[in-house]
Motif scaffolding. Structure first.
Motif, PDB file in Angstrom:
ATOM      1  N   GLN A 183       0.826  -1.207   0.000  1.00  0.00           N
ATOM      2  CA  GLN A 183       0.000   0.000   0.000  1.00  0.00           C
ATOM      3  C   GLN A 183       0.862   1.261   0.000  1.00  0.00           C
ATOM      4  O   GLN A 183       0.557   2.217  -0.717  1.00  0.00           O
ATOM      5  CB  GLN A 183      -0.922   0.008   1.223  1.00  0.00           C
ATOM      6  CG  GLN A 183      -2.006  -1.031   1.171  1.00  0.00           C
ATOM      7  CD  GLN A 183      -2.734  -1.184   2.492  1.00  0.00           C
ATOM      8  OE1 GLN A 183      -2.215  -0.855   3.557  1.00  0.00           O
ATOM      9  NE2 GLN A 183      -3.959  -1.701   2.429  1.00  0.00           N
ATOM     10  N   LEU A 184       1.927   1.261   0.791  1.00  0.00           N
ATOM     11  CA  LEU A 184       2.822   2.416   0.814  1.00  0.00           C
ATOM     12  C   LEU A 184       3.487   2.605  -0.544  1.00  0.00           C
ATOM     13  O   LEU A 184       3.580   3.727  -1.054  1.00  0.00           O
ATOM     14  CB  LEU A 184       3.885   2.264   1.903  1.00  0.00           C
ATOM     15  CG  LEU A 184       4.928   3.378   1.945  1.00  0.00           C
ATOM     16  CD1 LEU A 184       4.296   4.735   2.214  1.00  0.00           C
ATOM     17  CD2 LEU A 184       6.002   3.052   2.977  1.00  0.00           C
ATOM     18  N   HIS A 240      -3.149  14.045  -2.720  1.00  0.00           N
ATOM     19  CA  HIS A 240      -1.893  14.577  -3.251  1.00  0.00           C
ATOM     20  C   HIS A 240      -2.084  16.071  -3.494  1.00  0.00           C
ATOM     21  O   HIS A 240      -3.061  16.483  -4.115  1.00  0.00           O
ATOM     22  CB  HIS A 240      -1.523  13.842  -4.546  1.00  0.00           C
ATOM     23  CG  HIS A 240      -1.366  12.369  -4.310  1.00  0.00           C
ATOM     24  ND1 HIS A 240      -0.157  11.807  -4.006  1.00  0.00           N
ATOM     25  CD2 HIS A 240      -2.275  11.360  -4.295  1.00  0.00           C
ATOM     26  CE1 HIS A 240      -0.312  10.500  -3.823  1.00  0.00           C
ATOM     27  NE2 HIS A 240      -1.585  10.207  -3.997  1.00  0.00           N
ATOM     28  N   VAL A 241      -1.134  16.866  -2.991  1.00  0.00           N
ATOM     29  CA  VAL A 241      -1.262  18.321  -3.043  1.00  0.00           C
ATOM     30  C   VAL A 241      -0.020  18.927  -3.693  1.00  0.00           C
ATOM     31  O   VAL A 241       1.107  18.549  -3.351  1.00  0.00           O
ATOM     32  CB  VAL A 241      -1.462  18.907  -1.627  1.00  0.00           C
ATOM     33  CG1 VAL A 241      -1.460  20.422  -1.650  1.00  0.00           C
ATOM     34  CG2 VAL A 241      -2.754  18.374  -1.010  1.00  0.00           C
ATOM     35  N   ASP A 292       4.017   5.444  -5.737  1.00  0.00           N
ATOM     36  CA  ASP A 292       3.896   5.360  -7.196  1.00  0.00           C
ATOM     37  C   ASP A 292       2.811   6.313  -7.707  1.00  0.00           C
ATOM     38  O   ASP A 292       2.986   6.973  -8.734  1.00  0.00           O
ATOM     39  CB  ASP A 292       3.590   3.931  -7.635  1.00  0.00           C
ATOM     40  CG  ASP A 292       4.783   2.994  -7.500  1.00  0.00           C
ATOM     41  OD1 ASP A 292       5.927   3.477  -7.309  1.00  0.00           O
ATOM     42  OD2 ASP A 292       4.571   1.771  -7.574  1.00  0.00           O
ATOM     43  N   ASP A 293       1.703   6.404  -6.979  1.00  0.00           N
ATOM     44  CA  ASP A 293       0.640   7.344  -7.349  1.00  0.00           C
ATOM     45  C   ASP A 293       1.155   8.782  -7.313  1.00  0.00           C
ATOM     46  O   ASP A 293       0.845   9.589  -8.193  1.00  0.00           O
ATOM     47  CB  ASP A 293      -0.561   7.216  -6.410  1.00  0.00           C
ATOM     48  CG  ASP A 293      -1.335   5.923  -6.589  1.00  0.00           C
ATOM     49  OD1 ASP A 293      -1.161   5.235  -7.613  1.00  0.00           O
ATOM     50  OD2 ASP A 293      -2.115   5.594  -5.661  1.00  0.00           O
ATOM     51  N   ALA A 294       1.937   9.094  -6.288  1.00  0.00           N
ATOM     52  CA  ALA A 294       2.486  10.459  -6.162  1.00  0.00           C
ATOM     53  C   ALA A 294       3.381  10.795  -7.344  1.00  0.00           C
ATOM     54  O   ALA A 294       3.372  11.924  -7.845  1.00  0.00           O
ATOM     55  CB  ALA A 294       3.261  10.603  -4.852  1.00  0.00           C
ATOM     56  N   LEU A 295       4.143   9.820  -7.808  1.00  0.00           N
ATOM     57  CA  LEU A 295       5.038  10.058  -8.938  1.00  0.00           C
ATOM     58  C   LEU A 295       4.273  10.210 -10.251  1.00  0.00           C
ATOM     59  O   LEU A 295       4.667  10.990 -11.119  1.00  0.00           O
ATOM     60  CB  LEU A 295       6.053   8.922  -9.064  1.00  0.00           C
ATOM     61  CG  LEU A 295       7.045   8.794  -7.915  1.00  0.00           C
ATOM     62  CD1 LEU A 295       7.929   7.580  -8.127  1.00  0.00           C
ATOM     63  CD2 LEU A 295       7.883  10.047  -7.769  1.00  0.00           C
ATOM     64  N   VAL A 340      -7.436  13.369  -4.941  1.00  0.00           N
ATOM     65  CA  VAL A 340      -7.604  12.225  -4.053  1.00  0.00           C
ATOM     66  C   VAL A 340      -7.368  10.955  -4.853  1.00  0.00           C
ATOM     67  O   VAL A 340      -7.979  10.753  -5.904  1.00  0.00           O
ATOM     68  CB  VAL A 340      -9.017  12.195  -3.429  1.00  0.00           C
ATOM     69  CG1 VAL A 340      -9.171  10.981  -2.516  1.00  0.00           C
ATOM     70  CG2 VAL A 340      -9.308  13.480  -2.674  1.00  0.00           C
ATOM     71  N   ILE A 341      -6.462  10.117  -4.348  1.00  0.00           N
ATOM     72  CA  ILE A 341      -6.228   8.802  -4.943  1.00  0.00           C
ATOM     73  C   ILE A 341      -6.194   7.805  -3.781  1.00  0.00           C
ATOM     74  O   ILE A 341      -5.261   7.810  -2.979  1.00  0.00           O
ATOM     75  CB  ILE A 341      -4.904   8.729  -5.724  1.00  0.00           C
ATOM     76  CG1 ILE A 341      -4.840   9.800  -6.811  1.00  0.00           C
ATOM     77  CG2 ILE A 341      -4.719   7.330  -6.327  1.00  0.00           C
ATOM     78  CD1 ILE A 341      -3.495   9.878  -7.522  1.00  0.00           C
TER      79      ILE A 341
END
Length: 188
Positions: free
Chosen positions: A82-83, A142-143, A88-91, A136-137
């Motif tokens: 999950q982390l 993510h901001v 990966d989502d942030a990237l 939101v993911i």
């Protein structure tokens, strides 16, 4: 044995809610958690346990910290997978409105079921103020900010929705993800 990364909310803020990391490691190890490791003073901790539930790990850590320090420490835990997904989502994520370069990147993390959803998540994605964007993911918001977070109108506008989570800058998320889920892919 499963390993989890927990993010402790609202500790070591000035003289407020002091939790020394060395003492935290001792506390958790004495409680039977294994491979306890911390990263910087903002409350990022890795633990190994036979528990198979993120919610049970969060509850155990909250109980241990209340008993040890005498104040509540909301805890948000993730499995290693999950982390890695949050990182990966942030990237991969891009500001939905394209109006922020993201000089400052933050990730607000939430317990299961606490992240903004529905109309609130849509409003965060639709935020249209120059130099500010959010998305939101899953269990993360993510901001992207082009200025100081203290001046960000997005954080004020969605303060109630974000209050149940804890935030870290992308540099910390990257360091923790690489250090504890490490596959050599750290990029910020």
């Amino acid at each position: 044995m499963p390993t989890y990364v927990a993010f402790l909310r609202a500790i070591n803020l000035g003289n407020h809610h002091k939790v020394p990391m060395a003492d935290l490691r001792t506390c958790l190890a004495e409680a039977g958690l294994r491979d306890v490791e911390t990263h910087i003073q903002t409350g990022n901790v890795r633990v190994g346990t036979s528990m198979r539930s993120v919610a049970k790990v969060e509850k155990l850590l909250e109980e241990l910290l209340l008993e040890r320090y005498g104040f509540e420490v909301p805890t948000i835990a993730f499995t290693m997978a999950q982390l890695r997904q949050v990182y990966d989502d942030a990237l991969a994520a891009v500001p939905p409105q394209g109006n922020a370069t993201g000089e400052r990147r933050y990730v607000h993390l939430f317990k299961t079921g606490d992240a903004p959803t529905g109309d609130v998540a849509a409003a965060i994605a639709a935020w249209d103020r120059p130099g500010e964007a959010g998305l939101v993911i899953g269990r993360a918001v993510h901001v992207w900010l082009d200025g100081p977070s203290q001046q960000a109108k997005l954080l004020g506008a969605f303060g109630k929705a974000l209050a149940r989570g804890t935030n870290r800058n992308l540099t910390v998320i990257a360091a923790v993800a690489e250090r504890w889920t490490g596959d050599g892919r750290v990029r910020t």
